[in-house]
Design an enzyme around this catalytic site. Structure first.
Site, mmCIF file in Angstrom:
data_model
loop_
_atom_site.group_PDB
_atom_site.id
_atom_site.type_symbol
_atom_site.label_atom_id
_atom_site.label_comp_id
_atom_site.label_asym_id
_atom_site.label_seq_id
_atom_site.Cartn_x
_atom_site.Cartn_y
_atom_site.Cartn_z
ATOM 1 N N ALA A 171 1.928 16.411 2.616
ATOM 2 C CA ALA A 171 2.926 15.821 1.723
ATOM 3 C C ALA A 171 4.302 15.834 2.384
ATOM 4 O O ALA A 171 5.056 16.809 2.272
ATOM 5 C CB ALA A 171 2.941 16.576 0.400
ATOM 6 N N PRO A 212 9.824 9.137 -2.268
ATOM 7 C CA PRO A 212 10.285 7.795 -2.664
ATOM 8 C C PRO A 212 11.462 7.317 -1.815
ATOM 9 O O PRO A 212 11.531 6.147 -1.467
ATOM 10 C CB PRO A 212 10.691 7.986 -4.128
ATOM 11 C CG PRO A 212 9.842 9.118 -4.608
ATOM 12 C CD PRO A 212 9.648 10.031 -3.431
ATOM 13 N N ALA A 219 12.377 8.823 1.210
ATOM 14 C CA ALA A 219 12.263 9.306 2.594
ATOM 15 C C ALA A 219 10.901 8.920 3.156
ATOM 16 O O ALA A 219 9.909 9.620 2.955
ATOM 17 C CB ALA A 219 12.450 10.829 2.649
ATOM 18 N N PHE A 257 2.660 8.395 -1.954
ATOM 19 C CA PHE A 257 1.564 7.828 -1.135
ATOM 20 C C PHE A 257 0.773 8.938 -0.427
ATOM 21 O O PHE A 257 0.443 8.811 0.766
ATOM 22 C CB PHE A 257 2.102 6.879 -0.047
ATOM 23 C CG PHE A 257 3.050 5.799 -0.510
ATOM 24 C CD1 PHE A 257 2.842 5.136 -1.705
ATOM 25 C CD2 PHE A 257 4.136 5.427 0.285
ATOM 26 C CE1 PHE A 257 3.716 4.120 -2.117
ATOM 27 C CE2 PHE A 257 5.003 4.416 -0.114
ATOM 28 C CZ PHE A 257 4.797 3.762 -1.317
ATOM 29 N N ILE A 258 0.483 10.012 -1.106
ATOM 30 C CA ILE A 258 -0.138 11.159 -0.434
ATOM 31 C C ILE A 258 -1.660 10.969 -0.364
ATOM 32 O O ILE A 258 -2.365 11.011 -1.385
ATOM 33 C CB ILE A 258 0.240 12.484 -1.158
ATOM 34 C CG1 ILE A 258 1.776 12.615 -1.237
ATOM 35 C CG2 ILE A 258 -0.400 13.682 -0.451
ATOM 36 C CD1 ILE A 258 2.514 12.492 0.096
ATOM 37 N N ARG A 277 -1.611 10.477 15.156
ATOM 38 C CA ARG A 277 -1.463 9.081 15.597
ATOM 39 C C ARG A 277 -2.533 8.706 16.616
ATOM 40 O O ARG A 277 -3.031 7.582 16.623
ATOM 41 C CB ARG A 277 -0.041 8.887 16.158
ATOM 42 C CG ARG A 277 0.995 8.886 15.056
ATOM 43 C CD ARG A 277 2.425 9.036 15.520
ATOM 44 N NE ARG A 277 3.315 9.079 14.347
ATOM 45 C CZ ARG A 277 4.590 9.429 14.377
ATOM 46 N NH1 ARG A 277 5.165 9.763 15.520
ATOM 47 N NH2 ARG A 277 5.309 9.430 13.266
ATOM 48 N N GLY A 292 -15.060 -20.075 6.596
ATOM 49 C CA GLY A 292 -14.950 -19.874 5.140
ATOM 50 C C GLY A 292 -15.596 -18.570 4.704
ATOM 51 O O GLY A 292 -15.098 -17.880 3.804
ATOM 52 N N GLU A 326 1.235 7.080 8.954
ATOM 53 C CA GLU A 326 1.456 7.990 10.101
ATOM 54 C C GLU A 326 2.483 7.386 11.065
ATOM 55 O O GLU A 326 2.427 7.604 12.284
ATOM 56 C CB GLU A 326 0.127 8.375 10.761
ATOM 57 C CG GLU A 326 -0.768 9.106 9.753
ATOM 58 C CD GLU A 326 -1.792 10.047 10.327
ATOM 59 O OE1 GLU A 326 -1.639 10.476 11.486
ATOM 60 O OE2 GLU A 326 -2.730 10.393 9.589
ATOM 61 N N THR A 368 5.209 3.734 11.056
ATOM 62 C CA THR A 368 5.065 2.280 11.222
ATOM 63 C C THR A 368 5.086 1.923 12.711
ATOM 64 O O THR A 368 5.486 2.727 13.558
ATOM 65 C CB THR A 368 6.233 1.547 10.542
ATOM 66 O OG1 THR A 368 7.450 1.966 11.191
ATOM 67 C CG2 THR A 368 6.323 1.835 9.056
#
Ligand code: COS
Length: 383
Positions: free
Chosen positions: A123, A127, A129, A155-156, A244, A341, A364, A366
């Protein structure tokens, strides 16, 4: 532990077979129900997949990074939801404890994480950071033998399933940046720890994320990771370097799956009187995807080898994450194109991967954060 070549081959082969025979057939159900069936979770536990990166002394498989990524290549030929379930226990949820935990913290948590008895979450994000992680506001105030946590984490990954959270919070409000941040090991169910509803996401159904909210959440002082204040951000960065690289391996596995599906489809699908695989414009797409996935695989193996040799890999991990996550986006796009398709229709599963892989350029760190990490390290090393 370095496995001998034969044991590693057997492990990778077992995971490869598991992915093909058990996971791929369950992908559609996982996407529909947003959940991984219990019997599959049990099998993943039995195979030791929750503890790949946990040292053997604490009940894990103790794989080296160059071994772990090969297992990940095999596992990730199936929907990324399966990897996500074991991802935090092997990566961001456990590695803070492995790298910087006290002996007591390691003994208490690592065996349970390795066994998959509990799920770990990491965690850091809030919001306000995200990329600027060092600006986080969650606070941990010392009060006698406890710390009192307040704040919201966003978003944890795996939060709704987690039994343990590694929570980054500010212990020293007088220090604005990284130095005032500490890491805490917080058990699910601690009074004052509240769970948001699972997020409704673009893709990766079956991989759950949610907010967690701390309201005067009191944890014992020995929940402080490593027993030292002010080290939390550095721990998070070290954990993310390794994470990463793991995500880059995930991207390689998925790209290889999409290439295989594209080749099969191109051989079966006939237009203008012959399989579309015989048309050079289709071949060009297949070849470009193969080339890029191969490059990413080589990068991941190289960086993993360096990590195993004890070298710093911050730059290499960021290069791998940047290249591999962008690469799998292009490969997924071409897979849709080769399928025509059908690539846009849910029944074929390709559009699901197209949505799923979009996340890899975001979490992790951008792509832009990876560029910053790489360039900063280059400039620092030049002086
Ligand atoms: N390993 C060890 N320590 C590291 C490190 C690493 N890879 N990267 C940074 N640090 C240390 C620095 O050495 C510095 O320590 P000192 O204060 O002792 O000098 C401290 O951490 C702060 O580093 P820095 O000044 O570089 O921090 P910034 O605030 O400039 O942020 C970025 C750096 C942007 C790279 C960082 O905030 C980041 O990675 N952001 C993305 C966050 C992310 O990936 N979020 C995803 C959510 S988790 S799924």
């Amino acid at each position: 532990m370095a496995l001998d070549a034969e044991t590693l081959r057997q492990l990778v082969e077992t995971v490869d077979r598991f992915a093909r025979e058990r996971l791929i057939p369950a992908e559609h159900q996982v996407a529909e129900t947003d959940a991984i069936p219990d019997d599959i979770v049990a099998e993943m536990r039995e195979m030791g997949l929750f503890g790949m990166s946990v040292p053997e002394a604490y009940g894990g498989l103790g794989l080296r990074m160059s071994e772990e990524v090969q297992v990940v290549f095999a596992l990730c030929q199936a929907s990324p939801a399966f990897r996500s379930l074991i991802g935090t226990n092997n990566g961001i949820g456990s590695q803070g404890i492995v790298m910087d935990g006290t002996e007591e913290q390691k003994r208490r948590w690592l065996p349970r994480l390795a066994a998959g008895e509990i799920i770990a979450s990491f965690a850091l994000t809030e919001p306000e950071a995200g990329s600027d992680a060092a600006s986080l506001r969650a606070s941990a105030r010392r009060d006698g033998n406890c710390y009192v946590l307040n704040g919201t984490k966003r978003f944890i990954t795996n939060a709704p399933r987690a039994g343990l959270f590694t929570v980054m919070a500010r212990t020293d409000p007088s220090v604005a940046g990284a130095g005032g941040i500490s890491a805490f090991l917080v058990e699910a169910g601690t009074p004052g720890l509240h769970m948001g509803l699972p997020d409704r996401k673009m893709g990766q159904k079956g991989a759950l994320t949610a907010d967690i909210i701390f309201e005067d959440c009191r944890v014992p002082a020995d929940a402080l990771l490593g027993g030292v204040e002010g080290q939390g951000f550095r721990t998070a960065m070290k954990v993310l370097d390794r994470g990463r690289l793991h995500i880059a391996a995930v991207c390689v596995g998925i790209a290889e799956r999409l290439i295989r599906d594209s080749v099969c489809y191109a051989l079966e699908r006939r237009q203008f009187g012959k399989p579309i695989a015989e048309f050079q414009l289709v071949q060009a797409m297949l070849a470009d995807s193969r080339m890029e996935a191969y490059a990413a695989r080589c990068m991941v193996m190289d960086a993993a080898g360096k990590l195993d040799a004890g070298q710093p890999i911050s730059t290499e991990a960021a290069c791998c994450k940047l290249f591999a996550s962008e690469m799998v986006g292009r490969v997924a796009d071409r897979a849709v194109q080769v399928h025509g398709g059908a690539g846009y229709i849910a029944d074929y599963g390709i559009e699901r991967f197209y949505r799923d892989v979009r996340l890899f350029r975001l979490y992790e760190g951008t792509s832009q954060i990876q560029q910053i990490v790489i360039a900063r390290n280059m400039l620092r090393d030049a002086v």
